[in-house]
Design a protein around this motif. Structure first.
Motif, PDB file in Angstrom:
ATOM      1  N   ALA A 187      59.428  36.318  -3.143  1.00 41.69           N
ATOM      2  CA  ALA A 187      58.320  36.108  -4.080  1.00 41.69           C
ATOM      3  C   ALA A 187      57.567  34.829  -3.738  1.00 41.69           C
ATOM      4  N   TYR A 188      58.298  33.767  -3.378  1.00 42.79           N
ATOM      5  CA  TYR A 188      57.632  32.515  -3.047  1.00 42.79           C
ATOM      6  C   TYR A 188      56.829  32.658  -1.750  1.00 42.79           C
ATOM      7  N   ALA A 189      57.373  33.397  -0.775  1.00 39.08           N
ATOM      8  CA  ALA A 189      56.640  33.626   0.479  1.00 39.08           C
ATOM      9  C   ALA A 189      55.351  34.404   0.212  1.00 39.08           C
ATOM     10  N   GLU A 190      55.412  35.384  -0.679  1.00 37.63           N
ATOM     11  CA  GLU A 190      54.212  36.133  -1.032  1.00 37.63           C
ATOM     12  C   GLU A 190      53.198  35.231  -1.730  1.00 37.63           C
ATOM     13  N   ALA A 191      53.685  34.355  -2.604  1.00 40.14           N
ATOM     14  CA  ALA A 191      52.798  33.416  -3.299  1.00 40.14           C
ATOM     15  C   ALA A 191      52.139  32.467  -2.303  1.00 40.14           C
ATOM     16  N   GLU A 192      52.871  32.050  -1.264  1.00 37.19           N
ATOM     17  CA  GLU A 192      52.295  31.165  -0.248  1.00 37.19           C
ATOM     18  C   GLU A 192      51.142  31.834   0.483  1.00 37.19           C
ATOM     19  N   ASN A 193      51.253  33.138   0.706  1.00 38.53           N
ATOM     20  CA  ASN A 193      50.182  33.865   1.398  1.00 38.53           C
ATOM     21  C   ASN A 193      48.960  34.069   0.508  1.00 38.53           C
ATOM     22  N   LEU A 194      49.190  34.319  -0.777  1.00 41.23           N
ATOM     23  CA  LEU A 194      48.080  34.573  -1.694  1.00 41.23           C
ATOM     24  C   LEU A 194      47.410  33.312  -2.207  1.00 41.23           C
ATOM     25  N   ILE A 195      48.221  32.328  -2.544  1.00 39.05           N
ATOM     26  CA  ILE A 195      47.700  31.111  -3.182  1.00 39.05           C
ATOM     27  C   ILE A 195      47.634  30.009  -2.131  1.00 39.05           C
ATOM     28  N   THR A 196      46.448  29.811  -1.599  1.00 40.20           N
ATOM     29  CA  THR A 196      46.258  28.843  -0.524  1.00 40.20           C
ATOM     30  C   THR A 196      45.703  27.527  -1.059  1.00 40.20           C
ATOM     31  N   LEU A 197      45.713  26.539  -0.198  1.00 38.35           N
ATOM     32  CA  LEU A 197      45.185  25.230  -0.569  1.00 38.35           C
ATOM     33  C   LEU A 197      43.699  25.323  -0.908  1.00 38.35           C
ATOM     34  N   SER A 198      42.969  26.134  -0.186  1.00 41.91           N
ATOM     35  CA  SER A 198      41.530  26.255  -0.470  1.00 41.91           C
ATOM     36  C   SER A 198      41.273  26.917  -1.820  1.00 41.91           C
ATOM     37  N   VAL A 199      42.131  27.864  -2.217  1.00 38.85           N
ATOM     38  CA  VAL A 199      41.987  28.498  -3.534  1.00 38.85           C
ATOM     39  C   VAL A 199      42.168  27.456  -4.633  1.00 38.85           C
ATOM     40  N   VAL A 200      43.237  26.675  -4.542  1.00 42.26           N
ATOM     41  CA  VAL A 200      43.517  25.659  -5.566  1.00 42.26           C
ATOM     42  C   VAL A 200      42.459  24.558  -5.528  1.00 42.26           C
ATOM     43  N   ARG A 201      42.055  24.158  -4.349  1.00 44.25           N
ATOM     44  CA  ARG A 201      41.015  23.124  -4.233  1.00 44.25           C
ATOM     45  C   ARG A 201      39.730  23.586  -4.921  1.00 44.25           C
TER      46      ARG A 201
END
Length: 171
Positions: A78-92
């Protein structure tokens, strides 16, 4: 059924572990392999606790305090999937849309709704926290911890929702 409880052992050859099934394990890697083969979490070796420092333990974050391998693998996937979906650019991009202070939960909720994720589907909060810490390390944001309430003139109250308790800290 054989019980497998792996514990560290003092030895002259360095790091060693022993299992209740009678196997002596020389080194951390061997202990992790034995734990995996027997359905135990390879991070906490089935103890369900992470030793942060001598005398200070908390529930193992890798297996959600279960000590079992299945939970550990489920969390890691689940965390690996979250890493692929939720990127630094999305949060930025989401942080840039906020004027002034914001809560981590506000960013996580915005990410969750923006990606159309149901609550509990992925570890959005921990992933967002890690990315906010990266932004802080890069000097793009400043993170603060504010007290929930002032108690008198020299005490503040921090509420810990995870444990449903409150503690007071002197200033």
């Amino acid at each position: 059924m054989t019980k497998h409880t792996i514990s560290p052992q003092a030895g002259i050859l360095g790091e060693a572990f022993a299992c209740d099934c009678g196997v002596v394990l020389g080194g951390r890697m061997t202990a992790e392999l034995h734990a995996s083969e027997n359905g135990l979490c390879s991070a906490c070796l089935g103890s369900a606790e992470e030793q942060m420092a001598p005398g200070l333990a908390r529930g193992c974050p890798s297996c959600a305090g279960s000590g079992r391998r299945k939970r550990q693998v489920t969390w890691q996937l689940a965390y690996a999937e979250a890493e692929n979906l939720i990127t630094l650019s999305v949060v930025r991009g989401i942080v840039a849309g906020f004027d002034g202070p914001f809560r981590l939960s506000e960013i996580a909720d915005t990410v969750r709704s923006g990606l159309g994720l149901p609550a509990g589907r992925l570890p959005v909060g921990p992933r967002v926290r890690d990315l906010l810490l990266q932004l802080q390390a890069a000097g793009e944001i400043t993170m603060l911890s504010a007290p929930d309430e002032m108690v008198g003139a020299d005490m503040v109250l921090y509420r810990d929702p995870q444990w449903q308790r409150a503690r007071t800290l002197g200033l």
